[in-house]
Design a protein around this motif. Structure first.
Motif, PDB file in Angstrom:
ATOM      1  N   LYS A  88       1.236  -1.216  -0.259  1.00 37.04           N
ATOM      2  CA  LYS A  88      -0.377   0.150  -0.099  1.00 37.04           C
ATOM      3  C   LYS A  88       1.083   1.752   0.285  1.00 37.04           C
ATOM      4  N   ILE A  89       2.042   1.113   1.044  1.00 38.36           N
ATOM      5  CA  ILE A  89       2.915   2.484   0.817  1.00 38.36           C
ATOM      6  C   ILE A  89       3.321   3.081  -0.658  1.00 38.36           C
ATOM      7  N   VAL A  90       3.257   1.233  -1.384  1.00 44.60           N
ATOM      8  CA  VAL A  90       3.945   1.601  -2.955  1.00 44.60           C
ATOM      9  C   VAL A  90       3.348   2.152  -3.551  1.00 44.60           C
ATOM     10  N   ILE A  91       2.163   1.552  -3.917  1.00 46.26           N
ATOM     11  CA  ILE A  91       0.675   2.106  -4.425  1.00 46.26           C
ATOM     12  C   ILE A  91       0.268   3.584  -3.996  1.00 46.26           C
ATOM     13  N   GLU A  92       0.563   3.899  -2.601  1.00 45.39           N
ATOM     14  CA  GLU A  92       0.068   5.741  -2.359  1.00 45.39           C
ATOM     15  C   GLU A  92       1.269   6.523  -3.238  1.00 45.39           C
ATOM     16  N   GLN A  93       2.961   5.974  -2.904  1.00 50.70           N
ATOM     17  CA  GLN A  93       3.412   6.734  -3.703  1.00 50.70           C
ATOM     18  C   GLN A  93       3.472   6.795  -5.014  1.00 50.70           C
ATOM     19  N   GLU A  94       2.720   5.485  -6.208  1.00 49.20           N
ATOM     20  CA  GLU A  94       2.809   5.925  -7.470  1.00 49.20           C
ATOM     21  C   GLU A  94       1.363   6.380  -7.935  1.00 49.20           C
ATOM     22  N   ASN A  95       0.293   6.475  -6.381  1.00 47.85           N
ATOM     23  CA  ASN A  95      -0.357   7.172  -7.125  1.00 47.85           C
ATOM     24  C   ASN A  95      -0.374   9.102  -7.053  1.00 47.85           C
ATOM     25  N   HIS A  96       0.377   9.059  -6.082  1.00 47.89           N
ATOM     26  CA  HIS A  96       1.126  10.848  -5.901  1.00 47.89           C
ATOM     27  C   HIS A  96       1.604  11.048  -7.851  1.00 47.89           C
TER      28      HIS A  96
END
Length: 284
Positions: free
Chosen positions: A8-16
């Motif tokens: 989720k941390i990676v997904i959140e950053q990639e959403n940014h």
């Protein structure tokens, strides 16, 4: 669990990263749309009919366009096909009338393709850096190219767009097709190869580039890895993204990175570990 949270941390950053990508792409497409609007102006398209009145009108058109865009452009100029300056807007950063602009790659590309072409951003420390967007001016009667309109926008325009990332604890780099950083939250990064800042940047970038050779559903324009920030000697979570299909750019287009300190990125994961640890202690 921990693995899901890590994802989720990676997904959140990639959403940014995806939101930055869309904003970046929209900004470039606005530049292209603007130069097309100007190049199709009837006054410029019939600039073979030269008179003192039409010359003043052309300059007035360019000045009014700059004023309407409220500082987005430093200057706008009209050239003949040989690169000779015909007229330009009033500007603190004018085009040099002694310079042969026909030798510029983007100038020739605009003429050859009969479409807008964007230069690689120019970055020189201590100077007002910018990029130039060119489009051919077509004679409305003959359909032939008779000149080129060139607009210069400051790279600081992009820095202003992405200042909000700093308030979220993130650093960013905007990278031209030549691999040079042209906009960033840190001025020390300007004019350098993007790989100079991060230990395994080349491998991360190559992961994205290599995926372009795969079937479309397996392609990935964004990749994220932990790595060392060589400027701060700290571990960061870095996301690299291509901005493909940018109108007017060449090659694979441009790219960018966003990063944040690893301890900040992983704070939720560290908190989960503490909760689990205290829960284990309490149970025993």
């Amino acid at each position: 669990g921990e693995i899901n949270l890590n994802s989720k941390i990676v997904i959140e950053q990639e959403n940014h990263a995806i939101s930055v990508k869309h904003a970046f792409k929209d900004a470039i497409e606005r530049l292209v749309d603007d130069v097309k609007i100007l190049s199709h102006s009837p006054l410029l398209a019939n600039c073979h009919q030269k008179s003192a009145t039409s010359h003043r009108q052309e300059i007035a058109v360019l000045n009014s366009f700059i004023n309407a865009r409220q500082g987005q452009y430093q200057s706008i100029a009209i050239f003949d096909l040989k690169g000779n300056l015909l007229c330009q807007s009033k500007s603190k950063h004018p085009f040099d009338p002694k310079h042969d602009y026909s030798k510029q790659e983007y100038f020739q590309r605009a003429i050859a393709t009969k479409a807008p072409a964007i230069s690689d951003p120019k970055v020189t420390l201590g100077k007002k850096n910018g990029l130039e967007v060119a489009a051919p001016i077509t004679n409305t009667r003959t359909g032939k190219s008779i000149g080129v309109v060139v607009m210069r926008t400051p790279v600081n325009h992009f820095n202003n767009m992405f200042q909000y990332l700093k308030t979220q604890g993130m650093e960013y780099r905007l990278i031209g097709s030549d691999g040079i950083v042209f906009a960033a939250d840190e001025t020390d990064a300007f004019g350098k190869q993007a790989e100079a800042d991060y230990e395994h940047f080349v491998q991360l970038r190559n992961r994205v580039l290599d995926s372009l050779d795969k079937p479309k559903k397996e392609q990935n324009s964004i990749a994220t890895e932990q790595m060392l920030d060589l400027n701060d000697s700290k571990k960061v979570l870095l996301s690299f993204s291509l901005v493909r299909d940018l109108k007017g750019t060449r090659g694979n287009g441009w790219s960018f990175t966003i990063s944040r300190p690893l301890d900040l990125a992983l704070a939720p994961l560290i908190e989960l570990r503490w909760i689990f640890w205290w829960g284990t202690i309490a149970a025993t």
